[in-house]
Design an enzyme around this catalytic site. Structure first.
Site, short mmCIF file in Angstrom:
data_model
loop_
_atom_site.label_atom_id
_atom_site.label_comp_id
_atom_site.label_asym_id
_atom_site.label_seq_id
_atom_site.Cartn_x
_atom_site.Cartn_y
_atom_site.Cartn_z
N GLU A 128 1.07 -1.23 0.04
CA GLU A 128 0.05 -0.04 0.02
C GLU A 128 0.82 1.23 0.03
O GLU A 128 2.05 1.07 0.22
CB GLU A 128 -0.86 -0.05 1.44
CG GLU A 128 -1.66 -1.14 1.33
CD GLU A 128 -2.82 -1.35 2.27
OE1 GLU A 128 -2.47 -0.47 3.31
OE2 GLU A 128 -3.63 -2.07 2.17
N GLU A 242 7.87 -17.21 -3.40
CA GLU A 242 8.32 -15.93 -4.05
C GLU A 242 9.60 -15.27 -3.92
O GLU A 242 10.37 -15.20 -4.96
CB GLU A 242 7.29 -14.40 -3.64
CG GLU A 242 7.43 -13.10 -4.29
CD GLU A 242 6.69 -12.21 -3.97
OE1 GLU A 242 5.90 -12.40 -3.07
OE2 GLU A 242 6.77 -10.96 -4.49
C1 LIG Z 1 8.49 -3.28 -9.70
C2 LIG Z 1 8.08 -3.58 -8.59
C3 LIG Z 1 6.95 -4.58 -8.48
C4 LIG Z 1 6.36 -4.85 -7.27
N1 LIG Z 1 5.16 -5.81 -7.24
C5 LIG Z 1 4.34 -5.85 -6.21
C6 LIG Z 1 3.44 -6.93 -6.40
O1 LIG Z 1 3.17 -7.58 -7.50
N2 LIG Z 1 2.49 -6.84 -5.29
C7 LIG Z 1 2.69 -6.13 -3.95
O2 LIG Z 1 2.15 -6.37 -3.23
N3 LIG Z 1 3.85 -5.42 -3.99
C8 LIG Z 1 4.65 -5.20 -4.99
N4 LIG Z 1 5.78 -4.53 -5.04
C9 LIG Z 1 6.15 -3.78 -3.72
C10 LIG Z 1 7.19 -4.24 -2.86
O3 LIG Z 1 7.09 -5.55 -2.47
C11 LIG Z 1 7.65 -3.46 -1.91
O4 LIG Z 1 8.24 -2.37 -2.49
C12 LIG Z 1 8.46 -3.72 -0.73
O5 LIG Z 1 8.24 -4.61 -0.05
C13 LIG Z 1 8.99 -2.60 0.15
O6 LIG Z 1 7.92 -1.77 0.61
P1 LIG Z 1 7.87 -0.28 0.30
O7 LIG Z 1 8.21 0.17 -0.63
O8 LIG Z 1 6.88 0.12 0.94
O9 LIG Z 1 9.34 0.19 1.48
P2 LIG Z 1 9.10 0.39 3.00
O10 LIG Z 1 8.48 -0.69 3.71
O11 LIG Z 1 8.55 1.77 3.10
O12 LIG Z 1 10.74 0.40 3.15
C14 LIG Z 1 11.64 1.72 2.86
C15 LIG Z 1 13.02 1.23 3.27
O13 LIG Z 1 12.91 0.90 4.86
C16 LIG Z 1 13.51 -0.24 4.93
N5 LIG Z 1 12.84 -0.79 6.24
C17 LIG Z 1 11.75 -0.91 6.27
N6 LIG Z 1 11.40 -1.48 7.52
C18 LIG Z 1 12.72 -1.65 8.22
C19 LIG Z 1 13.08 -2.17 9.42
N7 LIG Z 1 12.43 -2.65 10.35
N8 LIG Z 1 14.57 -2.10 9.75
C20 LIG Z 1 15.23 -1.59 8.78
N9 LIG Z 1 14.96 -0.97 7.52
C21 LIG Z 1 13.84 -1.20 7.40
C22 LIG Z 1 13.36 -0.98 3.91
O14 LIG Z 1 14.26 -2.40 3.62
C23 LIG Z 1 13.39 0.00 2.59
O15 LIG Z 1 14.78 0.04 2.32
C24 LIG Z 1 6.73 -4.07 -5.99
C25 LIG Z 1 7.42 -3.06 -6.23
C26 LIG Z 1 7.84 -2.82 -7.34
C27 LIG Z 1 9.03 -1.73 -7.23
#
Ligand SMILES: Cc1cc2nc3c(=O)[nH]c(=O)nc-3n(C[C@H](O)[C@H](O)[C@H](O)COP(=O)(O)OP(=O)(O)OC[C@H]3O[C@@H](n4cnc5c(N)ncnc54)[C@H](O)[C@@H]3O)c2cc1C
Length: 379
Positions: A128, A242
């Protein structure tokens, strides 16, 4: 240990290689520009039995297990395909397994069979705008109203979300952020469900990625996967597959880039001698090859253990991080060895360099994998 090479698996590799050579390579550049792969590709892959690998015949699949799926992923990339192509064509690998595991005949007939036949496309929506790593924090909610749920919220970065006919959607069935999750199949065309922007990305250009919005979307209770409030567990259980797929994409991309760079360094001469004759270059190629092969061996080992039913959550996280690190090192080195040509769209390494960057983000980031590993260490 490595995945046992049986005559059937050799045949599967040949089938995959022939498919990529004939049905993908002539068109991949066009699909990269178009931002998606055509629906007809799903049907073609289904007809030869490739789309259904790893899914039981009883639900319309072609049989085979996780190891066979891994071999297909590996061979697609090593034949000149890409991780972006895997994301686009095999999205059902993340959209369907929860439905298959639920053994719900209605869902299997309506969504699993047509998708494995290549006539429907599915997506999985967990992430989200407020966050992806914290799955329990999902805020898209489903309120029960008779035989329906009423869904409100939004999802982002959803692979194949632009083209998909249905979306396996993680929703909260209590208050937002409560962690009480269920999975609902939401069909395109349901009033209130809209596909927003097609997102533009660094890589994975042939794989469409979408934002989704849900405003008072009425979804039949029959579209719930498994009992209410079992969504979190179902999502976590399927993450292993996955993550191993992403790990496979990473080491296979590395292997492909080692091949491309080796060929280039044999053919390219500087200062009157082939690049491959220089010790510095030879050692760089040797290091690239070593990292790719070590990652492949470890991912195969962990995949064998997952296929055998071992609970190896920590090892899956380590396999993903090992393979992503190998891939990051190799794509960067391969591009560098290509010199200026490596920076051009004409160079295959350029695409792998861009595509590789998502592998440490999708399916759980490198940092989240490290959290899992630390927990596994008892920290
Ligand atoms: C091309 C692409 C395809 C995708 N396809 C899908 C899909 O089909 N379905 C789906 O549901 N999602 C999909 N995603 C989403 C993807 O799974 C998420 O981007 C990913 O899980 C990270 O979530 P976020 O982007 O919200 O980052 P955030 O959760 O906001 O994290 C931001 C940064 O903070 C770090 N971080 C977060 N929490 C912690 C912690 N506790 N300690 C240390 N570091 C932390 C993370 O590692 C990251 O570097 C896709 C993303 C992309 C870019």
């Amino acid at each position: 240990m490595t995945i046992v090479d049986t005559p059937e698996r050799r045949q599967l590799r040949e089938l995959t290689r022939a498919f990529v050579t004939k049905e993908v390579l002539p068109y991949l550049d066009d699909w990269e520009r178009a931002g998606e792969v055509p629906r007809s590709l799903h049907e073609t892959a289904a007809k030869i039995g490739l789309l259904g690998i790893g899914f039981p015949e009883a639900v319309g699949g072609s049989g085979g297990d996780l190891l066979d799926s891994i071999l297909v992923t590996e061979e697609v990339i090593r034949s000149g395909g890409s991780s972006g192509l895997i994301a686009a064509l095999f999205t059902h690998g993340i959209a369907l397994p929860h439905m298959v595991a639920s053994q719900d005949d209605g869902l299997i007939e309506r969504y699993v069979r047509p998708t494995l036949a290549g006539t429907m496309i599915g997506a999985l929506a967990i992430t989200e705008p407020d966050g992806g790593s914290d799955v329990a924090g999902i805020r898209t909610c489903a309120r029960r109203d008779g035989d329906h749920y009423v869904v409100n919220g939004s999802k982002t970065y959803i692979t194949s979300g632009v083209r998909s006919d249905f979306v396996t959607t993680a929703v909260c069935t209590d208050f937002p952020g409560s962690g009480t999750l269920s999975l609902l199949v939401v069909e395109k065309g349901t009033p209130g469900f809209t596909v927003g922007r097609r997102l533009e990305k660094l890589g994975w250009h042939c794989s469409d990625t979408a934002e989704l919005s849900f405003v008072d979307v009425r979804v039949p209770v029959a579209n719930r996967i498994g009992p209410e409030d079992t969504g979190f567990l179902a999502i976590m259980q399927q993450f292993a597959t996955e993550r191993l797929s992403l790990a496979t994409q990473a080491y296979a991309t590395a292997q492909r880039c080692v091949e491309l760079a080796t060929r280039w360094c044999r053919d390219r001469s500087t200062f009157g001698r082939p690049l491959a004759s220089r010790q510095l270059v030879r050692h760089r190629l040797a290091e690239m090859h070593t990292r790719a092969e070590a990652a492949r061996a470890y991912v195969h080992d962990v995949a064998e253990r997952v296929a055998a039913g071992e609970p190896v959550v920590t090892e899956v996280a380590m396999a993903k991080n090992v393979a992503v690190a190998a891939c990051d090192f190799v794509v960067d080195a391969a591009l560098q060895l290509h010199g200026g040509f490596g920076y051009l769209r004409d160079a295959e390494v350029e695409r792998h360099y861009r595509d590789a960057r998502i592998l440490g983000i999708g399916g759980g980031t490198t940092e989240i994998m490290n959290e899992i590993i630390a927990k596994g260490m008892g920290l």
